[in-house]
Write a protein that holds these residues in place. Structure first.
Motif, PDB file in Angstrom:
ATOM      1  N   SER A  30       0.834  -1.192   0.000  1.00 21.65           N
ATOM      2  CA  SER A  30       0.000   0.000   0.000  1.00 21.65           C
ATOM      3  C   SER A  30       0.874   1.249   0.000  1.00 21.65           C
ATOM      4  O   SER A  30       1.984   1.229   0.523  1.00 21.65           O
ATOM      5  N   PRO A  31       0.374   2.342  -0.555  1.00 22.91           N
ATOM      6  CA  PRO A  31       1.119   3.606  -0.454  1.00 22.91           C
ATOM      7  C   PRO A  31       1.335   4.044   0.997  1.00 22.91           C
ATOM      8  O   PRO A  31       2.250   4.792   1.295  1.00 22.91           O
ATOM      9  N   ILE A  32       0.518   3.557   1.909  1.00 23.39           N
ATOM     10  CA  ILE A  32       0.662   3.909   3.324  1.00 23.39           C
ATOM     11  C   ILE A  32       1.802   3.136   3.961  1.00 23.39           C
ATOM     12  O   ILE A  32       2.474   3.617   4.858  1.00 23.39           O
ATOM     13  N   GLY A  33       2.020   1.908   3.501  1.00 23.84           N
ATOM     14  CA  GLY A  33       3.093   1.081   4.037  1.00 23.84           C
ATOM     15  C   GLY A  33       3.018  -0.330   3.490  1.00 23.84           C
ATOM     16  O   GLY A  33       1.929  -0.836   3.229  1.00 23.84           O
ATOM     17  N   VAL A  37      -2.102  11.178  -6.961  1.00 22.57           N
ATOM     18  CA  VAL A  37      -1.732   9.768  -7.101  1.00 22.57           C
ATOM     19  C   VAL A  37      -1.396   9.181  -5.739  1.00 22.57           C
ATOM     20  O   VAL A  37      -1.103   9.901  -4.796  1.00 22.57           O
ATOM     21  N   ALA A  38      -1.453   7.874  -5.678  1.00 22.44           N
ATOM     22  CA  ALA A  38      -1.020   7.139  -4.492  1.00 22.44           C
ATOM     23  C   ALA A  38      -0.178   5.979  -5.000  1.00 22.44           C
ATOM     24  O   ALA A  38      -0.698   5.063  -5.620  1.00 22.44           O
ATOM     25  N   ARG A  39       1.114   6.046  -4.803  1.00 23.64           N
ATOM     26  CA  ARG A  39       2.027   5.055  -5.367  1.00 23.64           C
ATOM     27  C   ARG A  39       2.585   4.131  -4.310  1.00 23.64           C
ATOM     28  O   ARG A  39       2.909   4.552  -3.209  1.00 23.64           O
ATOM     29  N   VAL A  40       2.739   2.868  -4.702  1.00 26.41           N
ATOM     30  CA  VAL A  40       3.401   1.877  -3.861  1.00 26.41           C
ATOM     31  C   VAL A  40       4.864   1.873  -4.277  1.00 26.41           C
ATOM     32  O   VAL A  40       5.182   1.678  -5.437  1.00 26.41           O
ATOM     33  N   ALA A  65      -1.847   8.682   1.865  1.00 27.06           N
ATOM     34  CA  ALA A  65      -1.223   7.965   0.761  1.00 27.06           C
ATOM     35  C   ALA A  65      -1.159   8.826  -0.489  1.00 27.06           C
ATOM     36  O   ALA A  65      -0.261   8.673  -1.302  1.00 27.06           O
ATOM     37  N   ALA A  66      -2.089   9.717  -0.665  1.00 28.87           N
ATOM     38  CA  ALA A  66      -2.177  10.490  -1.901  1.00 28.87           C
ATOM     39  C   ALA A  66      -1.228  11.675  -1.891  1.00 28.87           C
ATOM     40  O   ALA A  66      -0.965  12.275  -0.854  1.00 28.87           O
ATOM     41  N   GLY A  96       1.081   3.070   9.751  1.00 29.31           N
ATOM     42  CA  GLY A  96       0.785   4.249   8.925  1.00 29.31           C
ATOM     43  C   GLY A  96      -0.631   4.742   9.115  1.00 29.31           C
ATOM     44  O   GLY A  96      -0.879   5.947   9.190  1.00 29.31           O
ATOM     45  N   LEU A  97      -1.568   3.808   9.192  1.00 31.42           N
ATOM     46  CA  LEU A  97      -2.961   4.199   9.450  1.00 31.42           C
ATOM     47  C   LEU A  97      -3.103   4.859  10.814  1.00 31.42           C
ATOM     48  O   LEU A  97      -3.740   5.905  10.943  1.00 31.42           O
TER      49      LEU A  97
END
Length: 123
Positions: free
Chosen positions: A12-15, A41-44, A31-32, A24-25
Motif C-alpha cells: 500500500s502507499p501507506i506502508g 496519485v497514491a504510489r506503492v 497515501a495520496a 501508517g494508518l
C-alpha cells in the motif's frame, strides 16, 4: 461454511507489510500526493519483488501480478505452514488490473477476435 484468516499481505502507499500499513494508518499518514503533472496519485514504492520472484518470471510479469505474488507470499508466511493446498484460498483486491493488460486484451479481441493465450496467462 467456516473460514479463518491466518495471514495478511499488504502492499500500500501507506506502508508495505501488515505492521507498516497499520502503523501508517494509526499515524494518520496520507497515501495520496500530487505528482509533477498535477495529478493526485497514491504510489506503492519498492515492495521487494526482485528478492522474491525469479528473474525470468519477473521480466514477464506486469507490476500488478508481481505485487499479488509478494503480498500472497507475505500472507502465507504468517499462517502455519505446511499447507494443505486443497484448503488454502487467496482473496485479492484490485480495481481492473493493469491498464497494459486491459489494452492488450481489448486489442487482441478487436483486431483478431481472439485473446493471445501468452498474454492472458490465466486462460
Amino acid at each position: 461454511m467456516r473460514f479463518a484468516v491466518t495471514g495478511l499481505g499488504v502492499l500500500s502507499p501507506i506502508g508495505n507489510g501488515e505492521e507498516a500499513f497499520f502503523a501508517g494508518l494509526d499515524a494518520g499518514n496520507l497515501a495520496a500526493m500530487t505528482d509533477a503533472d498535477g495529478l493526485t496519485v497514491a504510489r506503492v514504492g519498492d515492495f521487494g519483488a526482485k528478492q522474491q520472484i525469479a528473474p525470468g518470471q519477473l521480466r514477464r510479469l506486469p507490476r500488478l501480478s508481481q505485487m499479488a505474488i509478494v503480498a500472497g507470499k507475505e500472507a502465507l508466511a504468517q499462517g502455519a505452514p505446511p499447507y494443505d493446498a486443497t484448503r488454502v484460498g487467496v482473496v485479492l483486491g484490485t480495481g481492473l488490473g493493469t491498464l497494459e493488460e486491459t489494452i492488450g486484451f481489448m486489442r487482441g479481441y478487436l483486431e483478431g477476435g481472439y485473446v493471445d493465450s501468452f498474454f492472458r496467462r490465466d486462460l
